[in-house]
Design a protein around this motif. Structure first.
Motif, PDB file in Angstrom:
ATOM      1  N   LYS A 118       0.832  -1.207   0.000  1.00  0.00           N
ATOM      2  CA  LYS A 118       0.000   0.000   0.000  1.00  0.00           C
ATOM      3  C   LYS A 118       0.865   1.256   0.000  1.00  0.00           C
ATOM      4  CE  LYS A 118      -3.562   2.348   2.719  1.00  0.00           C
ATOM      5  NZ  LYS A 118      -4.518   2.601   1.626  1.00  0.00           N
ATOM      6  N   GLY A 119       0.657   2.093  -1.004  1.00  0.00           N
ATOM      7  CA  GLY A 119       1.387   3.354  -1.068  1.00  0.00           C
ATOM      8  C   GLY A 119       2.867   3.220  -1.411  1.00  0.00           C
ATOM      9  N   ALA A 120       3.276   2.030  -1.815  1.00  0.00           N
ATOM     10  CA  ALA A 120       4.707   1.809  -2.085  1.00  0.00           C
ATOM     11  C   ALA A 120       5.135   2.482  -3.386  1.00  0.00           C
ATOM     12  CB  ALA A 120       4.995   0.313  -2.162  1.00  0.00           C
ATOM     13  N   LEU A 121       6.379   2.919  -3.408  1.00  0.00           N
ATOM     14  CA  LEU A 121       6.955   3.515  -4.617  1.00  0.00           C
ATOM     15  C   LEU A 121       7.619   2.402  -5.414  1.00  0.00           C
ATOM     16  CD1 LEU A 121       8.543   6.742  -3.078  1.00  0.00           C
ATOM     17  CD2 LEU A 121       6.404   6.541  -4.347  1.00  0.00           C
ATOM     18  N   LEU A 122       6.989   2.014  -6.514  1.00  0.00           N
ATOM     19  CA  LEU A 122       7.444   0.859  -7.288  1.00  0.00           C
ATOM     20  C   LEU A 122       7.520   1.182  -8.777  1.00  0.00           C
ATOM     21  CD1 LEU A 122       5.222  -1.784  -5.436  1.00  0.00           C
ATOM     22  CD2 LEU A 122       7.707  -1.637  -5.301  1.00  0.00           C
ATOM     23  N   CYS A 123       7.824   2.415  -9.105  1.00  0.00           N
ATOM     24  CA  CYS A 123       7.905   2.801 -10.514  1.00  0.00           C
ATOM     25  C   CYS A 123       8.989   1.978 -11.212  1.00  0.00           C
ATOM     26  CB  CYS A 123       8.225   4.286 -10.637  1.00  0.00           C
ATOM     27  SG  CYS A 123       6.955   5.334  -9.938  1.00  0.00           S
ATOM     28  N   ASN A 124       8.721   1.568 -12.428  1.00  0.00           N
ATOM     29  CA  ASN A 124       9.659   0.840 -13.291  1.00  0.00           C
ATOM     30  C   ASN A 124       9.996  -0.573 -12.802  1.00  0.00           C
ATOM     31  OD1 ASN A 124      10.234   3.087 -15.202  1.00  0.00           O
ATOM     32  ND2 ASN A 124      11.061   4.045 -13.365  1.00  0.00           N
ATOM     33  N   VAL A 125       9.330  -1.072 -11.782  1.00  0.00           N
ATOM     34  CA  VAL A 125       9.660  -2.396 -11.259  1.00  0.00           C
ATOM     35  C   VAL A 125       9.242  -3.486 -12.251  1.00  0.00           C
ATOM     36  CG1 VAL A 125       7.464  -2.797 -10.050  1.00  0.00           C
ATOM     37  CG2 VAL A 125       9.586  -3.741  -9.126  1.00  0.00           C
ATOM     38  N   ASP A 126       9.953  -4.589 -12.243  1.00  0.00           N
ATOM     39  CA  ASP A 126       9.600  -5.712 -13.113  1.00  0.00           C
ATOM     40  C   ASP A 126       8.926  -6.803 -12.282  1.00  0.00           C
ATOM     41  OD1 ASP A 126       9.292  -7.738 -14.901  1.00  0.00           O
ATOM     42  OD2 ASP A 126      11.422  -7.992 -15.350  1.00  0.00           O
ATOM     43  N   LEU A 127       7.615  -6.897 -12.438  1.00  0.00           N
ATOM     44  CA  LEU A 127       6.844  -7.940 -11.755  1.00  0.00           C
ATOM     45  C   LEU A 127       6.094  -8.773 -12.792  1.00  0.00           C
ATOM     46  CD1 LEU A 127       5.496  -5.777  -8.794  1.00  0.00           C
ATOM     47  CD2 LEU A 127       7.064  -7.720  -8.595  1.00  0.00           C
ATOM     48  N   SER A 128       6.679  -8.894 -13.972  1.00  0.00           N
ATOM     49  CA  SER A 128       6.018  -9.641 -15.047  1.00  0.00           C
ATOM     50  C   SER A 128       5.845 -11.101 -14.646  1.00  0.00           C
ATOM     51  CB  SER A 128       6.830  -9.543 -16.333  1.00  0.00           C
ATOM     52  OG  SER A 128       8.140  -9.998 -16.135  1.00  0.00           O
ATOM     53  N   GLU A 129       4.692 -11.666 -15.041  1.00  0.00           N
ATOM     54  CA  GLU A 129       4.349 -13.074 -14.814  1.00  0.00           C
ATOM     55  C   GLU A 129       4.261 -13.445 -13.334  1.00  0.00           C
ATOM     56  OE1 GLU A 129       3.472 -14.610 -17.463  1.00  0.00           O
ATOM     57  OE2 GLU A 129       4.322 -13.240 -18.961  1.00  0.00           O
ATOM     58  N   CYS A 130       4.218 -12.465 -12.420  1.00  0.00           N
ATOM     59  CA  CYS A 130       4.154 -12.775 -10.987  1.00  0.00           C
ATOM     60  C   CYS A 130       2.729 -13.104 -10.557  1.00  0.00           C
ATOM     61  CB  CYS A 130       4.622 -11.582 -10.159  1.00  0.00           C
ATOM     62  SG  CYS A 130       6.372 -11.329 -10.212  1.00  0.00           S
ATOM     63  N   ASP A 131       2.632 -13.947  -9.547  1.00  0.00           N
ATOM     64  CA  ASP A 131       1.330 -14.236  -8.962  1.00  0.00           C
ATOM     65  C   ASP A 131       1.109 -13.270  -7.795  1.00  0.00           C
ATOM     66  OD1 ASP A 131      -1.027 -15.150  -7.962  1.00  0.00           O
ATOM     67  OD2 ASP A 131      -0.299 -17.149  -7.445  1.00  0.00           O
ATOM     68  N   LEU A 132       0.303 -12.251  -8.037  1.00  0.00           N
ATOM     69  CA  LEU A 132       0.029 -11.223  -7.032  1.00  0.00           C
ATOM     70  C   LEU A 132      -1.459 -11.198  -6.716  1.00  0.00           C
ATOM     71  CD1 LEU A 132       2.312  -8.449  -8.568  1.00  0.00           C
ATOM     72  CD2 LEU A 132       2.784  -9.812  -6.522  1.00  0.00           C
ATOM     73  N   GLN A 133      -2.065 -12.343  -6.782  1.00  0.00           N
ATOM     74  CA  GLN A 133      -3.501 -12.438  -6.556  1.00  0.00           C
ATOM     75  C   GLN A 133      -3.864 -11.897  -5.170  1.00  0.00           C
ATOM     76  OE1 GLN A 133      -5.151 -16.162  -7.727  1.00  0.00           O
ATOM     77  NE2 GLN A 133      -6.972 -15.979  -6.457  1.00  0.00           N
ATOM     78  N   GLY A 134      -4.806 -10.941  -5.159  1.00  0.00           N
ATOM     79  CA  GLY A 134      -5.338 -10.422  -3.903  1.00  0.00           C
ATOM     80  C   GLY A 134      -4.433  -9.469  -3.143  1.00  0.00           C
ATOM     81  N   VAL A 135      -3.281  -9.081  -3.701  1.00  0.00           N
ATOM     82  CA  VAL A 135      -2.374  -8.207  -2.945  1.00  0.00           C
ATOM     83  C   VAL A 135      -2.942  -6.781  -2.842  1.00  0.00           C
ATOM     84  CG1 VAL A 135      -0.293  -9.470  -3.580  1.00  0.00           C
ATOM     85  CG2 VAL A 135      -1.050  -7.522  -4.971  1.00  0.00           C
ATOM     86  N   ASP A 136      -2.506  -6.075  -1.819  1.00  0.00           N
ATOM     87  CA  ASP A 136      -2.928  -4.684  -1.620  1.00  0.00           C
ATOM     88  C   ASP A 136      -1.858  -3.761  -2.186  1.00  0.00           C
ATOM     89  OD1 ASP A 136      -3.875  -2.236  -0.875  1.00  0.00           O
ATOM     90  OD2 ASP A 136      -3.897  -2.644   1.283  1.00  0.00           O
TER      91      ASP A 136
END
Lengths: 178, 187
Positions: free
Chosen positions: A25-43
């Motif tokens: 929540k509110g994290a600074l994650l510009c340009n991050v690579d999270l391709s193909e990740c399982d982020l189901q239900g994350v905030d």
């Protein structure tokens, strides 16, 4: 509330773990690579994910309320039933993504690329999809009340069984299914 | 910096609360309604509401002033006085608005109203009803519409492209999105 903070993570696996633990929540994650990740239900509400690579990511039921995803790569991502109310998706690429059942109320989709994207039964109330490319997108069953599709490209899109009145000023509606 | 967004029941207008983490002093941008969530947030985070910045005097941006003033006694800052019946400190283009360690700069964007003002911090602008995601504020005459477009081009689109735009209605945006894709600015 957002108090912006860079999420400390040494590598991709640590970052995914932190997100799954609810620290997105509110994290600074510009340009991050999270391709193909399982982020189901994350905030990831109010997170800054501008230009992030989320191609093919599983964001089913994720909380992206108020998140900045401008220019993000979300091609082929699963966003079914995700909350994207007030999300900034301007200029993002959601081509071939699945947003079925998603909450896109009051979202910013200005200049979005959403070719063949599924918006089945999605909520687009008061959203701003102006100048977006929705060629062959599927809006069947979606609520488009007060959505502003000004100058959007909806060629070949499926607008059957949509509810509400939207603004299609100067939009390309060639071959639209109603 | 602490940032909080409130969707009000007054014509679905937005209010934004910005607070200095060091001093816990806060200001509110626009006050279409005094929503319970505002006081809950202020109290829960032990903030002191020092200032309310009003972008323009329309009811959906000012109807909450009575309640907020009665409870918090903030200073009102606006492009006009009186503002919705309240005495305001009038600001003009280039003036500084400070709260805690935060300093913002006033940007004049007349058009929607003659005294419309926006507030700029280093990486965000509160645009009121001058600029929306994919749209602009309604105006009563062609000259006012052109004046508004010119002010946005000259004072907002000249900021860094990643600058966040927090609008008076609907979703937020960025300078890059609006300058490249807003149908009112591109062919």
């Amino acid at each position: 509330m957002t108090t912006f903070a860079q999420l400390a993570a040494n590598d991709r696996d640590s970052l995914i773990k932190a997100l799954r633990e609810g620290r997105g929540k509110g994290a600074l994650l510009c340009n991050v690579d999270l391709s193909e990740c399982d982020l189901q239900g994350v905030d990831l509400s109010e997170a800054r994910l501008s230009r992030a690579n989320l191609q093919g990511a599983n964001l089913t039921k994720a909380n992206l309320r108020g998140a900045f995803l401008d220019w993000a790569n979300l091609r082929n991502a699963s966003l079914t039933d995700a909350c994207m109310e007030f999300a900034v998706l301007g200029a993002a690429d959601l081509s071939d993504a699945d947003c079925s059942g998603a909450d896109l109320r009051r979202s910013n989709m200005v200049g979005i690329k959403a070719q063949r994207t599924l918006f089945r039964d999605a909520q687009l109330y008061y959203s701003r999809p102006g100048n977006g490319n929705f060629r062959e997108a599927d809006f069947s069953g979606a609520d488009v009340q007060r959505a502003i599709f000004r100058r959007a490209n909806l060629a070949g899109a499926n607008l059957s069984k949509t509810t509400g009145t939207a603004n299609f000023d100067q939009a390309n509606l060639e071959g639209v299914t109603r | 910096m602490i940032l909080a967004h409130f969707l009000t029941a007054s014509n679905e207008s937005n209010s934004f609360l910005v607070a200095c983490e060091a001093t816990r002093e806060a200001f509110l941008v626009d006050a279409g309604a005094f929503e319970p969530a505002m006081s809950e947030f202020i109290d829960a985070n032990r903030l002191t509401l020092k200032t309310i910045f009003i972008t323009h005097g329309h009811y959906d941006h000012t109807d909450g002033l009575d309640g907020l003033i009665a409870r918090y006694h903030p200073r009102i800052v606006a492009g006009q006085t009186p503002c919705a019946g309240h005495k305001a400190d009038v600001v003009r283009h280039g003036d500084t608005v400070s709260v805690g360690n935060l300093k913002g700069t006033v940007l004049a964007t007349p058009g929607h109203t003659p005294d419309m003002v926006c507030l700029h911090f280093d990486r965000m602008v509160f645009t009121g009803d001058a600029l929306f995601a994919g749209s602009v504020g309604g105006t009563s005459a062609a000259a006012a519409a052109q004046q508004q477009l010119d002010a946005i081009r000259n004072h907002i689109f000249t900021l860094p492209p990643e600058t966040e735009l927090h609008t008076g209605h609907g979703p937020s945006s960025t300078v890059a999105i609006e300058s490249q894709f807003n149908p009112f600015f591109v062919d």
